[in-house]
Design a protein around this motif. Structure first.
Motif, PDB file in Angstrom:
ATOM      1  N   LEU A 334       0.833  -1.205   0.000  1.00 23.30           N
ATOM      2  CA  LEU A 334       0.000   0.000   0.000  1.00 23.30           C
ATOM      3  C   LEU A 334       0.866   1.252   0.000  1.00 23.30           C
ATOM      4  O   LEU A 334       0.592   2.212  -0.733  1.00 23.30           O
ATOM      5  CB  LEU A 334      -0.922  -0.006   1.219  1.00 23.30           C
ATOM      6  CG  LEU A 334      -1.840   1.208   1.388  1.00 23.30           C
ATOM      7  CD1 LEU A 334      -2.757   1.384   0.190  1.00 23.30           C
ATOM      8  CD2 LEU A 334      -2.664   1.079   2.672  1.00 23.30           C
ATOM      9  N   LYS A 335       1.908   1.244   0.781  1.00 27.73           N
ATOM     10  CA  LYS A 335       2.825   2.392   0.808  1.00 27.73           C
ATOM     11  C   LYS A 335       3.463   2.609  -0.567  1.00 27.73           C
ATOM     12  O   LYS A 335       3.568   3.750  -1.044  1.00 27.73           O
ATOM     13  CB  LYS A 335       3.905   2.171   1.860  1.00 27.73           C
ATOM     14  CG  LYS A 335       4.894   3.325   1.974  1.00 27.73           C
ATOM     15  CD  LYS A 335       5.932   3.054   3.062  1.00 27.73           C
ATOM     16  CE  LYS A 335       6.943   4.183   3.149  1.00 27.73           C
ATOM     17  NZ  LYS A 335       7.970   3.904   4.200  1.00 27.73           N
ATOM     18  N   SER A 336       3.872   1.538  -1.216  1.00 26.36           N
ATOM     19  CA  SER A 336       4.468   1.654  -2.560  1.00 26.36           C
ATOM     20  C   SER A 336       3.499   2.296  -3.539  1.00 26.36           C
ATOM     21  O   SER A 336       3.870   3.167  -4.329  1.00 26.36           O
ATOM     22  CB  SER A 336       4.894   0.271  -3.071  1.00 26.36           C
ATOM     23  OG  SER A 336       5.937  -0.256  -2.289  1.00 26.36           O
ATOM     24  N   PHE A 337       2.240   1.860  -3.478  1.00 24.19           N
ATOM     25  CA  PHE A 337       1.237   2.460  -4.362  1.00 24.19           C
ATOM     26  C   PHE A 337       1.045   3.941  -4.052  1.00 24.19           C
ATOM     27  O   PHE A 337       1.028   4.781  -4.956  1.00 24.19           O
ATOM     28  CB  PHE A 337      -0.103   1.736  -4.231  1.00 24.19           C
ATOM     29  CG  PHE A 337      -1.259   2.573  -4.711  1.00 24.19           C
ATOM     30  CD1 PHE A 337      -1.391   2.906  -6.057  1.00 24.19           C
ATOM     31  CD2 PHE A 337      -2.196   3.077  -3.807  1.00 24.19           C
ATOM     32  CE1 PHE A 337      -2.432   3.718  -6.496  1.00 24.19           C
ATOM     33  CE2 PHE A 337      -3.241   3.865  -4.242  1.00 24.19           C
ATOM     34  CZ  PHE A 337      -3.357   4.195  -5.580  1.00 24.19           C
ATOM     35  N   LEU A 338       0.887   4.286  -2.778  1.00 29.64           N
ATOM     36  CA  LEU A 338       0.643   5.678  -2.407  1.00 29.64           C
ATOM     37  C   LEU A 338       1.784   6.591  -2.862  1.00 29.64           C
ATOM     38  O   LEU A 338       1.546   7.711  -3.325  1.00 29.64           O
ATOM     39  CB  LEU A 338       0.444   5.791  -0.892  1.00 29.64           C
ATOM     40  CG  LEU A 338      -0.823   5.145  -0.339  1.00 29.64           C
ATOM     41  CD1 LEU A 338      -0.811   5.166   1.183  1.00 29.64           C
ATOM     42  CD2 LEU A 338      -2.073   5.843  -0.878  1.00 29.64           C
ATOM     43  N   LEU A 339       3.000   6.108  -2.782  1.00 27.37           N
ATOM     44  CA  LEU A 339       4.139   6.917  -3.220  1.00 27.37           C
ATOM     45  C   LEU A 339       4.162   7.083  -4.740  1.00 27.37           C
ATOM     46  O   LEU A 339       4.747   8.040  -5.260  1.00 27.37           O
ATOM     47  CB  LEU A 339       5.444   6.294  -2.729  1.00 27.37           C
ATOM     48  CG  LEU A 339       5.644   6.330  -1.204  1.00 27.37           C
ATOM     49  CD1 LEU A 339       6.940   5.631  -0.817  1.00 27.37           C
ATOM     50  CD2 LEU A 339       5.630   7.763  -0.687  1.00 27.37           C
ATOM     51  N   SER A 340       3.508   6.170  -5.466  1.00 29.51           N
ATOM     52  CA  SER A 340       3.454   6.292  -6.928  1.00 29.51           C
ATOM     53  C   SER A 340       2.546   7.445  -7.364  1.00 29.51           C
ATOM     54  O   SER A 340       2.511   7.800  -8.544  1.00 29.51           O
ATOM     55  CB  SER A 340       2.962   4.984  -7.564  1.00 29.51           C
ATOM     56  OG  SER A 340       1.546   4.829  -7.446  1.00 29.51           O
ATOM     57  N   LEU A 341       1.825   8.051  -6.419  1.00 24.32           N
ATOM     58  CA  LEU A 341       0.966   9.197  -6.719  1.00 24.32           C
ATOM     59  C   LEU A 341       1.725  10.517  -6.611  1.00 24.32           C
ATOM     60  O   LEU A 341       1.126  11.594  -6.736  1.00 24.32           O
ATOM     61  CB  LEU A 341      -0.231   9.223  -5.759  1.00 24.32           C
ATOM     62  CG  LEU A 341      -1.164   8.011  -5.816  1.00 24.32           C
ATOM     63  CD1 LEU A 341      -2.227   8.123  -4.734  1.00 24.32           C
ATOM     64  CD2 LEU A 341      -1.816   7.895  -7.185  1.00 24.32           C
ATOM     65  N   SER A 342       3.026  10.460  -6.391  1.00 18.69           N
ATOM     66  CA  SER A 342       3.824  11.682  -6.229  1.00 18.69           C
ATOM     67  C   SER A 342       4.264  12.227  -7.582  1.00 18.69           C
ATOM     68  O   SER A 342       4.726  11.490  -8.455  1.00 18.69           O
ATOM     69  CB  SER A 342       5.041  11.400  -5.353  1.00 18.69           C
ATOM     70  OG  SER A 342       4.624  11.026  -4.052  1.00 18.69           O
ATOM     71  N   ASP A 343       4.127  13.534  -7.722  1.00 21.46           N
ATOM     72  CA  ASP A 343       4.334  14.222  -9.001  1.00 21.46           C
ATOM     73  C   ASP A 343       5.565  15.125  -8.892  1.00 21.46           C
ATOM     74  O   ASP A 343       5.487  16.266  -8.442  1.00 21.46           O
ATOM     75  CB  ASP A 343       3.074  15.041  -9.307  1.00 21.46           C
ATOM     76  CG  ASP A 343       3.130  15.769 -10.645  1.00 21.46           C
ATOM     77  OD1 ASP A 343       4.204  15.756 -11.290  1.00 21.46           O
ATOM     78  OD2 ASP A 343       2.102  16.360 -11.030  1.00 21.46           O
ATOM     79  N   TYR A 344       6.707  14.592  -9.314  1.00 19.56           N
ATOM     80  CA  TYR A 344       7.959  15.346  -9.206  1.00 19.56           C
ATOM     81  C   TYR A 344       7.988  16.525 -10.168  1.00 19.56           C
ATOM     82  O   TYR A 344       8.626  17.546  -9.890  1.00 19.56           O
ATOM     83  CB  TYR A 344       9.150  14.412  -9.453  1.00 19.56           C
ATOM     84  CG  TYR A 344       9.387  13.449  -8.312  1.00 19.56           C
ATOM     85  CD1 TYR A 344      10.293  13.747  -7.306  1.00 19.56           C
ATOM     86  CD2 TYR A 344       8.686  12.241  -8.236  1.00 19.56           C
ATOM     87  CE1 TYR A 344      10.505  12.870  -6.241  1.00 19.56           C
ATOM     88  CE2 TYR A 344       8.886  11.356  -7.185  1.00 19.56           C
ATOM     89  CZ  TYR A 344       9.795  11.675  -6.188  1.00 19.56           C
ATOM     90  OH  TYR A 344       9.983  10.811  -5.140  1.00 19.56           O
ATOM     91  N   GLU A 345       7.315  16.390 -11.285  1.00 25.17           N
ATOM     92  CA  GLU A 345       7.261  17.499 -12.237  1.00 25.17           C
ATOM     93  C   GLU A 345       6.554  18.699 -11.611  1.00 25.17           C
ATOM     94  O   GLU A 345       6.937  19.848 -11.843  1.00 25.17           O
ATOM     95  CB  GLU A 345       6.520  17.064 -13.501  1.00 25.17           C
ATOM     96  CG  GLU A 345       6.447  18.150 -14.575  1.00 25.17           C
ATOM     97  CD  GLU A 345       5.679  17.689 -15.800  1.00 25.17           C
ATOM     98  OE1 GLU A 345       4.442  17.835 -15.811  1.00 25.17           O
ATOM     99  OE2 GLU A 345       6.320  17.178 -16.739  1.00 25.17           O
ATOM    100  N   PHE A 346       5.547  18.438 -10.796  1.00 21.90           N
ATOM    101  CA  PHE A 346       4.784  19.510 -10.169  1.00 21.90           C
ATOM    102  C   PHE A 346       5.654  20.383  -9.285  1.00 21.90           C
ATOM    103  O   PHE A 346       5.636  21.612  -9.384  1.00 21.90           O
ATOM    104  CB  PHE A 346       3.638  18.900  -9.350  1.00 21.90           C
ATOM    105  CG  PHE A 346       2.852  19.904  -8.551  1.00 21.90           C
ATOM    106  CD1 PHE A 346       2.054  20.839  -9.187  1.00 21.90           C
ATOM    107  CD2 PHE A 346       2.920  19.917  -7.163  1.00 21.90           C
ATOM    108  CE1 PHE A 346       1.320  21.777  -8.450  1.00 21.90           C
ATOM    109  CE2 PHE A 346       2.193  20.833  -6.427  1.00 21.90           C
ATOM    110  CZ  PHE A 346       1.398  21.767  -7.068  1.00 21.90           C
ATOM    111  N   ILE A 347       6.450  19.770  -8.398  1.00 16.63           N
ATOM    112  CA  ILE A 347       7.242  20.585  -7.467  1.00 16.63           C
ATOM    113  C   ILE A 347       8.443  21.250  -8.138  1.00 16.63           C
ATOM    114  O   ILE A 347       9.046  22.150  -7.560  1.00 16.63           O
ATOM    115  CB  ILE A 347       7.708  19.766  -6.249  1.00 16.63           C
ATOM    116  CG1 ILE A 347       8.712  18.695  -6.662  1.00 16.63           C
ATOM    117  CG2 ILE A 347       6.524  19.159  -5.513  1.00 16.63           C
ATOM    118  CD1 ILE A 347       9.530  18.166  -5.496  1.00 16.63           C
ATOM    119  N   ASN A 348       8.768  20.796  -9.347  1.00 23.74           N
ATOM    120  CA  ASN A 348       9.906  21.387 -10.072  1.00 23.74           C
ATOM    121  C   ASN A 348       9.481  22.305 -11.216  1.00 23.74           C
ATOM    122  O   ASN A 348      10.330  22.802 -11.957  1.00 23.74           O
ATOM    123  CB  ASN A 348      10.803  20.271 -10.622  1.00 23.74           C
ATOM    124  CG  ASN A 348      11.545  19.540  -9.518  1.00 23.74           C
ATOM    125  OD1 ASN A 348      12.302  20.141  -8.769  1.00 23.74           O
ATOM    126  ND2 ASN A 348      11.318  18.237  -9.404  1.00 23.74           N
TER     127      ASN A 348
END
Length: 355
Positions: A334-348
Motif C-alpha cells: 500500500l505504501k508503494s502504491f501511495l508513493l506512486s501518486l507523487s508528481d515530481y514534475e509539479f514541485i519542479n
C-alpha cells in the motif's frame, strides 16, 4: 436653424467617435484558461472558475508575485509561500507553521494543488472558507498568521512602485483593495495543477507499475482490506480525495472540533476535510494536526489505531477491531502504491517557483 442642426450633428458624431476610440483603446487582460490534464477531462467535471474572476495572464502573474511577497504580512517578513512552499507541494514541512510573532497554530498547513476542482467550494481543514478567494483573504488578518490589517496592506501596495501598474493591467484599475488582491492570488492558485505522477502515466499507458505498486492499488481498492477509495478516490477520480469531511478515528474525544466548530452541529465534531493522497512523498507530516511524521504511521493508524467516538464516520467499518488489520506485506505494498501518486514534475515546475 439648419446651421445649429449641423453643429449638433458634428458634435454628436465627434462624441461617438471618441467613445468608440476609448473602447477600442481600452486595455483588456489576456485570457489564460486552465490547461486541463487528459485524465481530468476524461474522469471528472470541469473546474470551478468564478465568472467574476476569469483566468488571465496578467492576473495569474500578479497573483504569483503576491503569493511570494511578504508585503502581505504585518511586519513584511512572511509570505504565503512561507507556509506553502513549492518543494513541499505547497505545504509546510513543520507540524505547525510559525506566524510572524512566532506563535504556533494547532493545525498543519494544507497542500495547495488541484484547487479548481474543489466543487463544494469549502476550504481549510474545517471548511470555514467558502471560496478560493476567501481562503486567500483570511490569513492576512489572522493574528497567529500574518497578523496584518487589510487597510495597511492596501496602503503599502498602493505606495509600491510596481503594484498599481500591475493591478491596472490585471483588473483595469490602479486602486488596490483586498478583493482584487485575493482574486489575483486565487487565479495563481488555480494554476497549481498536479497530474503527472507515475500512476497517472500508468493510466495513460506511459509507464509500468511494479508488482508491489499494483498489489498496493488492489489493497487500496479492496473493501475487505484497505478500503481507502471511498474517501480518497480511485483511478476514476484523479483528485484522490472526495473533498468532503470525515471523522477518521483519530480521537475518542476532541480538543479541536473541526467542521463542528464552523457549523455548530455536534454531529460534525471531529470531522476534517479529506486531503488528496497526491504528493505524499513531499507533504509530511500528515493529518490535520500533523501528528503522524511518516506514511507508515498513517497506514498503521488505519490498520490498527482507530478510536471510536460519537461521530465516527460509518466508512470506518472496522473501528471495533481497531482498524482493517493489514498484513505487513499489505502495508508495504500500500505504501508503494501511495508513493506512486507523487508528481515530481509539479514541485519542479518553474511556473510555480519564485523566479
Amino acid at each position: 436653424m439648419k446651421k445649429w442642426t449641423l453643429h449638433i450633428l458634428i458634435v454628436t458624431v465627434f462624441i461617438c467617435f471618441s467613445c468608440s476610440n476609448e473602447s477600442i483603446n481600452k486595455y483588456v487582460p489576456t485570457p489564460s484558461p486552465l490547461q486541463i490534464p487528459k485524465l481530468f477531462q476524461e474522469n471528472i467535471l470541469n473546474p470551478v472558475i468564478p465568472f467574476s474572476n476569469p483566468q488571465t495572464e496578467e492576473g495569474i502573474a500578479l497573483g504569483k508575485k503576491l503569493f511570494f511577497d511578504p508585503i502581505l504580512s504585518g511586519n513584511n517578513s512572511q509570505a504565503c509561500a512561507d507556509c506553502h512552499s513549492t518543494e513541499n507541494a505547497f505545504t509546510d514541512s513543520s507540524r505547525f507553521s510559525d506566524g510572524i510573532k512566532g506563535v504556533f497554530g494547532n493545525r498543519n498547513s494544507m497542500p495547495l494543488f488541484n484547487l479548481a476542482w474543489n466543487y463544494d467550494e469549502k476550504f481549510f481543514w474545517d471548511g470555514s472558507a467558502f471560496s478560493l478567494e476567501h481562503q486567500a483573504l483570511v490569513p492576512v488578518s489572522d493574528p497567529i498568521e500574518m497578523a496584518s490589517k487589510w487597510q495597511e496592506v492596501e496602503l503599502k501596495m498602493q505606495q509600491h512602485p510596481e503594484y498599481p501598474t500591475l493591478f491596472e493591467q490585471a483588473f483595469g484599475t490602479s486602486k488596490i483593495d483586498s478583493t482584487l488582491v485575493t482574486k489575483a492570488i486565487a487565479q495563481f492558485e488555480r494554476t497549481l495543477i498536479s497530474s503527472n505522477s507515475k500512476f497517472d502515466k500508468y493510466l495513460l499507458g506511459e509507464a509500468e507499475l511494479t508488482q508491489e505498486e499494483l498489489n498496493g492499488f488492489n489493497v487500496f481498492m479492496d473493501e475487505t482490506k484497505g478500503d481507502c477509495f471511498h474517501c480518497h478516490g480511485s483511478d476514476k477520480n484523479p483528485l484522490w480525495t472526495d473533498n468532503m469531511f470525515h471523522n477518521n478515528g483519530l480521537d475518542a474525544t476532541f480538543t479541536d472540533l473541526g467542521l463542528g466548530l464552523v457549523t455548530g452541529d455536534p454531529a460534525d465534531n471531529g470531522k476534517f476535510k479529506s486531503p488528496s493522497l497526491r504528493n505524499l512523498v513531499f507533504t509530511a507530516p500528515y493529518m490535520h494536526d500533523g501528528r503522524f511524521a511518516t506514511l507508515d504511521e498513517v497506514i498503521n493508524h488505519y490498520s490498527e489505531g482507530l478510536k471510536n467516538s460519537s461521530t465516527i464516520d460509518p466508512l470506518m467499518k472496522k473501528v471495533d477491531q481497531g482498524g482493517v488489520n493489514l498484513t505487513s506485506n499489505d502495508k508495504a505494498d500500500l505504501k508503494s502504491f501511495l508513493l506512486s501518486l507523487s508528481d515530481y514534475e509539479f514541485i519542479n515546475n518553474p511556473k510555480y517557483k519564485n523566479q
